[in-house]
Scaffold this active site. Structure first.
Site, PDB file in Angstrom:
ATOM      1  N   SER A   1       0.659  -0.972   0.157  1.00 32.47           N
ATOM      2  CA  SER A   1       0.241  -0.082  -0.678  1.00 32.47           C
ATOM      3  C   SER A   1       1.026   1.301  -0.060  1.00 32.47           C
ATOM      4  CB  SER A   1      -0.953   0.242   1.374  1.00 32.47           C
ATOM      5  OG  SER A   1       0.087   0.474   2.574  1.00 32.47           O
TER       6      SER A   1
ATOM      7  N   GLY B   1       1.957   2.928  -1.971  1.00 32.79           N
ATOM      8  CA  GLY B   1       3.280   3.451  -3.703  1.00 32.79           C
ATOM      9  C   GLY B   1       4.506   1.972  -2.932  1.00 32.79           C
TER      10      GLY B   1
ATOM     11  N   GLU C   1     -11.221   4.226  -6.082  1.00 36.07           N
ATOM     12  CA  GLU C   1     -10.334   5.474  -7.248  1.00 36.07           C
ATOM     13  C   GLU C   1     -10.312   5.348  -8.740  1.00 36.07           C
ATOM     14  OE1 GLU C   1      -5.853   5.493  -5.938  1.00 36.07           O
ATOM     15  OE2 GLU C   1      -6.822   4.726  -4.112  1.00 36.07           O
TER      16      GLU C   1
ATOM     17  N   GLU D   1      -8.517   1.528  -8.741  1.00 33.45           N
ATOM     18  CA  GLU D   1      -8.403   0.266  -7.602  1.00 33.45           C
ATOM     19  C   GLU D   1      -9.732   0.537  -6.318  1.00 33.45           C
ATOM     20  OE1 GLU D   1      -5.311  -0.052  -4.587  1.00 33.45           O
ATOM     21  OE2 GLU D   1      -5.381   2.046  -4.676  1.00 33.45           O
TER      22      GLU D   1
ATOM     23  N   ASP E   1      -7.681   8.163   2.028  1.00 34.80           N
ATOM     24  CA  ASP E   1      -6.516   8.909   2.925  1.00 34.80           C
ATOM     25  C   ASP E   1      -6.593   9.882   1.725  1.00 34.80           C
ATOM     26  OD1 ASP E   1      -5.061   8.030   0.677  1.00 34.80           O
ATOM     27  OD2 ASP E   1      -3.242   7.002   1.423  1.00 34.80           O
ATOM     28  N   THR E   2      -7.029  10.293   0.459  1.00 35.93           N
ATOM     29  CA  THR E   2      -7.162  11.295   0.274  1.00 35.93           C
ATOM     30  C   THR E   2      -8.798  11.908   0.452  1.00 35.93           C
ATOM     31  OG1 THR E   2      -8.384  10.118  -1.622  1.00 35.93           O
ATOM     32  CG2 THR E   2      -5.926  10.875  -2.072  1.00 35.93           C
TER      33      THR E   2
ATOM     34  N   ARG F   1       4.281   9.757   6.350  1.00 34.37           N
ATOM     35  CA  ARG F   1       3.102  10.867   7.273  1.00 34.37           C
ATOM     36  C   ARG F   1       2.928  11.052   8.014  1.00 34.37           C
ATOM     37  NH1 ARG F   1      -2.163   8.413   4.267  1.00 34.37           N
ATOM     38  NH2 ARG F   1      -0.632   8.549   2.606  1.00 34.37           N
TER      39      ARG F   1
END
Ligand SMILES: Nc1ncnc2c1ncn2[C@@H]1O[C@H](COP(=O)(O)OP(=O)(O)OP(=O)(O)O)[C@@H](O)[C@H]1O
Ligand SMILES: [Mg+2]
Length: 379
Positions: free
Chosen positions: A148, A150, A256, A269, A276-277, A355
């Site tokens: 996950s 990336g 997404e 996906e 998160d977005t 993050r």
């Protein structure tokens, strides 16, 4: 009081826990490390590896929760299938969690349902990767089937680059399957997350689309509403509806899509949980994605979802190769713009590009400016 077993205690789990606590739930937050963000606001916690089958079953049997709520992908999902068969409520459903844990399963499902996706194939060795990439015949994205944010993800244009991608994917892979998805690189115009709400009754509702920008496969900033043509929204809603109804259960899903220059909507996906977005909804909506997930998973009526104002979120990241203790500076300076807000996640230590928080603001420009004033410093 309903008892919630939260599997994964990151920033999304923390906000979900706050939403659940506000409406009277008891939350047991689980993760592999102590003092994870959600554990700081939960009633109880359990620290263990959620990919460990025996341990996960033991924790479920110990607490006997009313709802099992996964917040991450790295979970031994076969245990959740058994738990559901034994009468436990898995959110949104054991099928959804099981299919989305691996990119290949959910992608195959999307194809089966007739959704438009990038051309893709799978590979289990370097040779197979080169062979499949050549068949696709364009620049490709290579991703471990299980990872996950990336991790292990890269792009390649030649045999030499594919060899580097294979190595990188092996390093970033979670779980025990040496398998990657290789897919056509989509030169998209923009990408969106469509937060899609599925109620137990089968009713499907959508939030305004969220635009986002990613770097190293990880989200950097997002904004809501994304400026989509009516036709694009309709196509995305139709595809998202098909997916969530197929997966079943109840909860919010982050679906997404890539939108290309011709206005084609390409499924990328899906995550069967807050996205998160979607942190931007803490600023823009009357009920955030976390409030919505909390209510819908409990089977409560869905309130009317309103966009109170436009807004944007921007991540606050640790530096490359950072580790250990830290301080965060510049928060006061960021708040000099009186319309800016932020959340600090409280992660106990730094990691490379981890993050650590998010800035919330009425516009992307303001969010970017405020984020520039904030520094995460190792001490
Ligand atoms: N085929 C592709 N063509 C172009 N860009 C891509 C492609 N696949 C992925 N990307 C870019 O990489 C980002 C991350 O990819 P994806 O969502 O598949 O990975 P992820 O690791 O699950 O990320 P996250 O968990 O943060 O959502 C995408 O949002 C997109 O910007
Ligand atoms: Mg993604």
């Amino acid at each position: 009081m309903k008892k919630i077993l939260l599997l994964g205690s990151g920033e999304l789990g923390k906000e979900l826990t706050i939403s659940l606590k506000r409406i009277g739930c008891n939350v047991i937050a689980c993760d592999a490390y102590e003092n994870a963000p959600a554990m700081q606001v939960s009633d109880k916690n359990e620290v263990f590896n959620m990919l460990d089958k025996e341990k996960l079953s033991e924790v479920i049997n110990k607490h006997k929760p009313d709802f099992i709520v996964p917040e991450v992908e790295a979970i031994e999902t076969n245990v959740l299938i058994d738990a559901e068969q034994n009468g436990y409520n898995v959110i949104p459903s054991a099928k959804a969690v099981n299919l989305t844990m691996n990119r290949d399963r959910i992608r195959d499902r999307a194809k089966h349902l007739g959704l438009k996706t990038a051309n893709f194939a799978y590979a289990e060795s370097e040779e197979e990767l080169i062979l499949e990439a050549n068949k696709i015949g364009t620049k490709v994205a290579v991703k471990p089937v299980m990872s996950s944010s990336g991790k292990g993800q890269s792009y390649a244009n030649s045999a030499d680059e594919l060899k580097v991608s294979w190595k990188f994917a092996l390093e970033g892979m979670r779980g025990n399957r040496k398998r990657v998805i290789v897919e056509e690189f989509i030169d998209f115009d923009y990408e969106i997350t469509l937060l899609t709400i599925l109620e137990k009754s089968g009713k499907v509702t959508f939030c305004n689309p969220i635009g986002h920008f990613q770097q190293r496969g990880d989200y950097q900033y997002s904004w809501q509403p994304a400026d989509c043509l009516h036709d694009v929204i309709k196509k995305a809603q139709e595809a998202a509806r098909k997916m969530v109804l197929d997966l079943g259960g109840s909860g919010i899903f982050g679906v997404e899509f890539f939108i290309d220059k011709k206005g084609e909507v390409i499924f990328s996906e899906l995550s069967p949980r807050p996205h998160d977005t979607g942190m931007v909804t803490m600023f823009t909506q009357n009920f955030s994605q976390f409030d919505i997930h909390a209510r819908v998973l409990l089977g409560m009526p869905l309130p009317e979802i309103k966009l109170n104002q436009s807004g944007a979120s921007h991540v606050i990241l640790a530096e490359e190769n950072a580790s250990g203790d830290y301080i965060i500076e510049g928060l006061g300076e960021a708040l000099e713009d009186k319309n800016v807000d932020y959340r600090i996640f409280g992660k106990p230590f730094l990691k490379s590009y981890r993050r650590m928080g998010v800035v919330l603001a009425p516009s992307l420009e303001q969010a970017k400016l405020a984020a520039k004033k904030i520094f995460v410093k190792a001490v």
